[in-house]
Design an enzyme around this catalytic site. Structure first.
Site, PDB file in Angstrom:
ATOM      1  N   ASP A  77      67.380  60.780 111.810  1.00 24.22           N
ATOM      2  CA  ASP A  77      67.477  59.617 110.792  1.00 24.22           C
ATOM      3  C   ASP A  77      66.046  59.051 110.929  1.00 24.22           C
ATOM      4  OD1 ASP A  77      70.236  57.413 110.352  1.00 24.22           O
ATOM      5  OD2 ASP A  77      68.503  57.716 109.233  1.00 24.22           O
TER       6      ASP A  77
HETATM    7  C1  GLC Z   1      68.922  55.265 106.884  1.00 23.34           C
HETATM    8  C2  GLC Z   1      70.339  55.715 107.198  1.00 23.34           C
HETATM    9  C3  GLC Z   1      70.769  57.210 106.675  1.00 23.34           C
HETATM   10  C4  GLC Z   1      69.842  57.413 105.282  1.00 23.34           C
HETATM   11  C5  GLC Z   1      68.358  57.402 105.959  1.00 23.34           C
HETATM   12  C6  GLC Z   1      67.453  57.852 104.669  1.00 23.34           C
HETATM   13  O1  GLC Z   1      68.389  54.552 107.921  1.00 23.34           O
HETATM   14  O2  GLC Z   1      70.727  55.593 108.436  1.00 23.34           O
HETATM   15  O3  GLC Z   1      71.981  57.225 106.372  1.00 23.34           O
HETATM   16  O4  GLC Z   1      70.081  58.896 104.985  1.00 23.34           O
HETATM   17  O5  GLC Z   1      67.846  56.226 106.645  1.00 23.34           O
HETATM   18  O6  GLC Z   1      67.153  57.025 103.647  1.00 23.34           O
END
Ligand code: GLC
Length: 717
Positions: free
Chosen positions: A265
Site C-alpha cells: 500500500d
Molecule cells: C491508499 C489506500 C489503498 C489505495 C492506495 C492507492 O492509501 O489504502 O486502498 O489503493 O492508497 O491509492
C-alpha cells in the site's frame, strides 16, 4: 511475448532498471520530478531522471489521451521498451458510480455485482486503465472505521462471494480482452479490524479468528483469478503485512498458490520504520524482498537499497528477478508488449462514460442495495400524499460515496429532482442545506422547515453523514446523525407528520435516537450516480425493496463491535434474570437491526425446514404471503454445536435471492457440503469433526427455522 523472451528481458536489465520496475510512482512524480507533499511527512524524492524514466508502473489519474501520451513519452525514452502499467482506485465506478460496496453487500446478488463491475471495467479500460485496486475484501465489524463503506460487510461467505464476483466482472475470462481490466484484491490482510476502529491502528487477533473470519474472502478473490494482491498497512501477529512472510509467502503463495503480483500500500514499505520493524531503509528493503513484495508503491526504498543489500549478501538476485518476472508476466498477460495502450480510446470514452446503459445498471444495483429497516403503513407512497422533503440530502449530488473516482456529483440527480419526476409534481422542501466541510451537522432551520412543510402529510427526512466523513482516514467516535438532523425528525413527528427517514451513509449510523419518531426508515447508503432515482423507485413502489443488511446496525457506539457470527462464550445471555452472564447493564446484546435483515412491501414466510439424514441437503418452503410481487434472500446458516475449538453461534454458508408473486411459494434447497461444516482446528488444519450441527434457514440471521442433527463421521456431502 513468450516466457523465454521475458526471461531474456530480465537478464538484460540493469539492477537499477529492475529496482525501478519494482517501484510505482504517481504520474505527477514522473512528470514534475519535484518534492511532493505526500501522505505522511514531506519527503525529498531523490530519484534521477533516468530512474524515473524506468519506473515500472504508475498510480494515478485516467484519461485515454493523457495515458496514451504518457505511455508514448515513456517508451520513447525507455531503453528496455517495457510498457508502463497504469493502476488506480476504481473502487465502485469510474465515471458512472455504482453504490458503495457495503451497499452492494446488501444485494446478496453476485450476478448483478459482477455485471456492474463489468460496466465499471468498460469505462475504466476505455480511459486507459490496466489495473484497479479493487475489490476490497476486508471483513468489517466496526463502523467507527471509515472504510467499512468499501467492504461487503461482516460475513466471510458474503464477502468472498461478492469479492469474487467483482474480480470476474473486472477481468472476465481474460483481462487482455477489450473492456477488461486486471483486479488487485486488497488489503491483505485483516485491515478491517483496527483497534478502536481507528484508522491505521494496530490489528491484533488470534490465528484462529484470522483463519475463521478475516482470510476467507481474499482467498475467494484469489481463486477467482485476481491478478494482483495489495498488502495492508497494518500488523498481523506483530508483523506488518507489508513484510509478512507468513501472509505473503506461506498463506498467499504456498497455501493458496497465488502466482501474481503483490504490491504494497501507499508508502507502506518505508513505513516499516514507523512500525519499528526496520531500523533503516536497508532493513525495510531486505524484509520486503524476503517477503516477496514485488512492487513498492510511492516510496523509494528499493532503488536506494537493493545494490547494497546484494553486495552485503542479504538478498539474492534470484529474489529480485522473481519479482521483476511476475511484473513482466502481468504486463504480458494484459498484452501490453504488443499493445501498450490496451483499450485507451477517446471515442470509446465518449461513448461509454456515464452512458445510459451503465446508469441503468447502477440504478438496479442501488435499488437492490437499499434496505427497508422500518415501515409502519407509510410506504410505498401513492403519489396522492402531500409530500414534504427536508434534510441535507434533499438537494445534493453528494451521494456517490468515498473513492468516487471521476464521478460527477454536480451532474448527479438529487433526491428532490427524482421525487418530483416520480410524482409528477413539485415537492415542498426545506432545511436542504448540505454539510459544510467545517461542520458535520447542518444549520438549525427546523422552525422554518415546520412552517414550509406545515401542509404536508408525509415528510421525507433525507439525513445522514457527509460523504467526506467516510472512506480512508475517516474514523469517527460519534456515529449519531447530527443534532439538528435529529431535531428535525423529532419536530416533524411532533407536528403530526408521517416521517420517512432516508439515510445516506457509508456505515451503519446510530439511528436509535430517532427510530421511534420515524414511521419508515430506508437505508440508502451512498447509492451512486443513479441513487436518487433508485430511492424514488422504492419510495413510490416502482421497486419493492429487497436489500438485506451486510453489516449489523449497532444500538450505540458503546455496543461496538456487534455482529451475528460471534462465539457463544461460557456465559451467554440466555436468561435475563441471571446477572452473571455476558451482557451490558445499559444495553441489550442484540443489534438494532441484525445481519441479513431487510423488509419488503410484501411479506414472506419461511417454513417446513427439511434436512436429509446425512445433512447433505436442507430445504425450506418460502412463500409470498403478501399482496404484491417481491424478492427476498433465503439464507442457509449452520452451527457446529461442539468442536475441538469454539465455533460461531451461526455461520452463513449459502444464500439465494428468490422472486415470488403474491401467494406463490417455492421449495428452496441447499446442498450442505462437508466443506461448509469444516473449520481450521487448533493445528490450523482444515477439518470436519463428526457431531451435532444446527442447520438453519431463514430470511435474516435471527428468524430462522432450525434443526439439530447428528452427522456421523462417514456422512457429509
Ligand atoms: C491508499 C489506500 C489503498 C489505495 C492506495 C492507492 O492509501 O489504502 O486502498 O489503493 O492508497 O491509492
Amino acid at each position: 511475448m513468450d516466457r523465454e523472451q521475458l526471461l531474456e528481458l530480465v537478464k538484460d536489465m540493469t539492477l537499477e532498471e529492475k529496482a525501478m520496475q519494482m517501484t510505482q510512482l504517481a504520474s505527477d512524480v514522473l512528470y514534475h520530478l519535484e518534492p511532493l507533499k505526500l501522505t505522511g511527512p514531506l519527503r525529498e524524492w531523490r530519484f534521477s531522471d533516468e530512474q524515473l524514466r524506468e519506473t515500472g508502473s504508475v498510480l494515478g489519474p485516467l484519461g485515454a489521451s493523457y495515458l496514451k501520451k504518457l505511455q508514448k513519452d515513456y517508451l520513447n525514452n525507455s531503453r528496455q521498451k517495457i510498457p508502463l502499467l497504469f493502476m488506480t482506485d476504481v473502487i465502485h465506478g469510474y465515471v458512472t458510480i455504482t453504490p458503495i460496496p457495503l451497499a452492494q453487500g446488501c444485494t446478496f446478488d453476485p450476478e448483478l455485482v459482477k455485471e456492474a463491475a463489468s460496466a465499471v471495467a468498460r469505462e475504466a479500460a476505455a480511459s486507459g486503465l490496466h489495473v484497479t485496486f479493487s475489490p476490497m475484501a476486508d471483513l468489517v465489524r466496526d463502523p467507527r472505521w471509515g472504510r467499512v463503506m468499501e467492504s461487503y460487510g461482516e460475513d466471510p461467505v458474503l464477502n468472498g462471494a461478492l469479492a469474487a464476483a467483482t474480480v470476474r466482472g473486472y477481468q472476465g475470462e481474460d483481462p487482455k480482452e477489450r473492456g477488461k481490466i486486471a483486479s488487485c484484491v486488497k488489503h491483505f490482510a485483516a485491515y478491517g479490524q483496527p483497534e478502536g476502529g481507528r484508522e491505521y491502528n494496530t490489528v491484533d487477533m488470534s490465528r484462529g479468528v484470522l483463519l475463521d473470519f478475516y482470510l476467507p474472502a481474499y482467498r475467494e478473490a484469489v481463486r477467482a483469478g485476481a491478478a494482483m494482491v495489495m498488502s495492508s498497512f497494518n500488523t498481523v501477529e506483530r508483523i506488518p503485512a507489508t513484510c509478512s512472510k507468513f501472509l505473503l509467502r506461506r498463506i498467499l503463495r504456498e497455501k493458496w498458490g497465488f502466482d501474481g503480483v503483490v504490491i504494497s500500500d501507499y508508502s507502506a514499505v518505508e513505513e516499516l520504520m514507523n512500525h519499528s520493524v526496520a531500523c533503516d531503509e536497508l532493513e525495510a528493503g531486505e524484509k520486503c524482498i524476503h517477503a516477496g513484495m514485488d512492487i513498492e508503491m510511492m516510496s523509494g526504498v528499493y532503488v536506494k537499497t537493493l545494490e547494497q543489500l546484494l553486495e552485503q549478501g542479504k538478498i539474492t538476485m534470484q529474489e529480485i528477478d522473481e519479482g521483476v518476472m511476475r511484473i513482466l508476466e502481468l504486463k504480458n498477460r494484459l498484452g501490453l508488449f504488443e499493445n501498450p495502450c490496451k483499450d485507451a480510446d477517446e471515442q470509446e470514452e465518449s461513448r461509454l462514460l456515464y452512458c445510459e446503459e451503465h446508469l441503468e445498471i447502477a440504478r438496479r444495483l442501488a435499488r437492490e442495495g437499499m434496505v427497508l429497516l422500518k415501515n409502519e403503513n407509510v410506504l410505498p407512497l401513492t403519489g396522492t400524499e402531500r409530500i414534504g422533503l427536508a434534510g441535507p440530502f434533499s438537494c445534493t449530488g453528494n451521494i456517490l460515496g468515498g473513492w468516487h473516482c471521476n464521478g460527477k456529483p454536480e451532474e448527479t440527480k438529487t433526491l428532490k429532482e427524482a421525487l418530483e419526476e416520480a410524482c409528477g409534481t413539485g415537492v415542498a422542501s426545506a432545511m436542504t442545506k448540505h454539510f459544510s466541510y467545517e461542520n458535520a451537522d447542518v444549520p438549525d432551520e427546523v422552525e422554518e422547515a415546520l412552517d414550509r412543510l406545515k401542509d404536508c402529510d408525509v415528510c421525507i427526512a433525507a439525513v445522514g453523514e457527509p460523504e467526506w466523513h467516510t472512506g480512508e482516514a475517516c474514523s469517527r467516535t460519534d456515529l449519531r446523525i447530527g443534532a439538528h438532523q435529529e431535531k428535525l425528525i423529532h419536530a416533524l413527528k411532533a407536528a403530526g407528520k408521517k416521517v420517512v427517514a432516508v439515510v445516506f451513509s457509508g456505515r451503519p449510523l446510530e439511528i436509535a435516537p430517532v427510530l421511534e419518531d420515524c414511521d419508515a426508515v430506508l437505508q440508502a447508503w451512498f447509492p451512486g450516480s443513479a441513487g436518487a432515482d433508485a430511492a424514488a423507485d422504492i419510495l413510490f413502489g416502482k421497486y419493492n425493496p429487497s436489500g438485506h443488511l451486510s453489516m449489523s446496525f449497532q444500538r450505540s457506539v458503546g455496543q461496538i463491535p456487534v455482529y451475528y457470527n460471534a462465539y457463544n462464550t461460557g456465559r451467554p445471555m440466555t436468561d435475563e434474570t441471571n446477572h452473571y452472564t455476558s451482557h451490558y447493564l445499559d444495553c441489550p446484546n442484540s443489534p438494532l437491526f441484525p445481519f441479513g435483515f431487510g423488509l419488503s412491501y410484501t411479506t414472506f414466510s419461511c417454513e417446513g425446514l427439511e434436512v436429509s439424514g446425512d445433512a447433505a441437503k436442507a430445504s425450506a418452503r418460502i412463500k409470498n404471503t403478501g399482496e404484491r410481487d417481491g424478492e427476498t434472500v433465503v439464507q442457509l446458516y449452520i452451527r457446529d454445536v461442539s468442536a475441538s475449538v469454539v465455533r460461531p453461534v451461526m455461520e452463513l454458508k449459502a444464500f439465494r435471492r428468490v422472486s415470488l408473486k403474491p401467494g406463490e411459494e417455492v421449495q428452496v434447497e441447499f446442498s450442505v457440503t462437508k466443506d461448509m461444516l469444516s473449520f481450521y482446528n487448533e493445528e490450523e488444519t482444515w477439518v470436519w469433526e463428526p457431531g451435532e450441527f444446527d442447520i438453519m434457514i431463514g430470511l435474516d440471521s435471527v428468524h430462522v427455522e432450525k434443526k439439530r442433527i447428528f452427522v456421523p463421521s462417514e456422512a457429509g456431502g
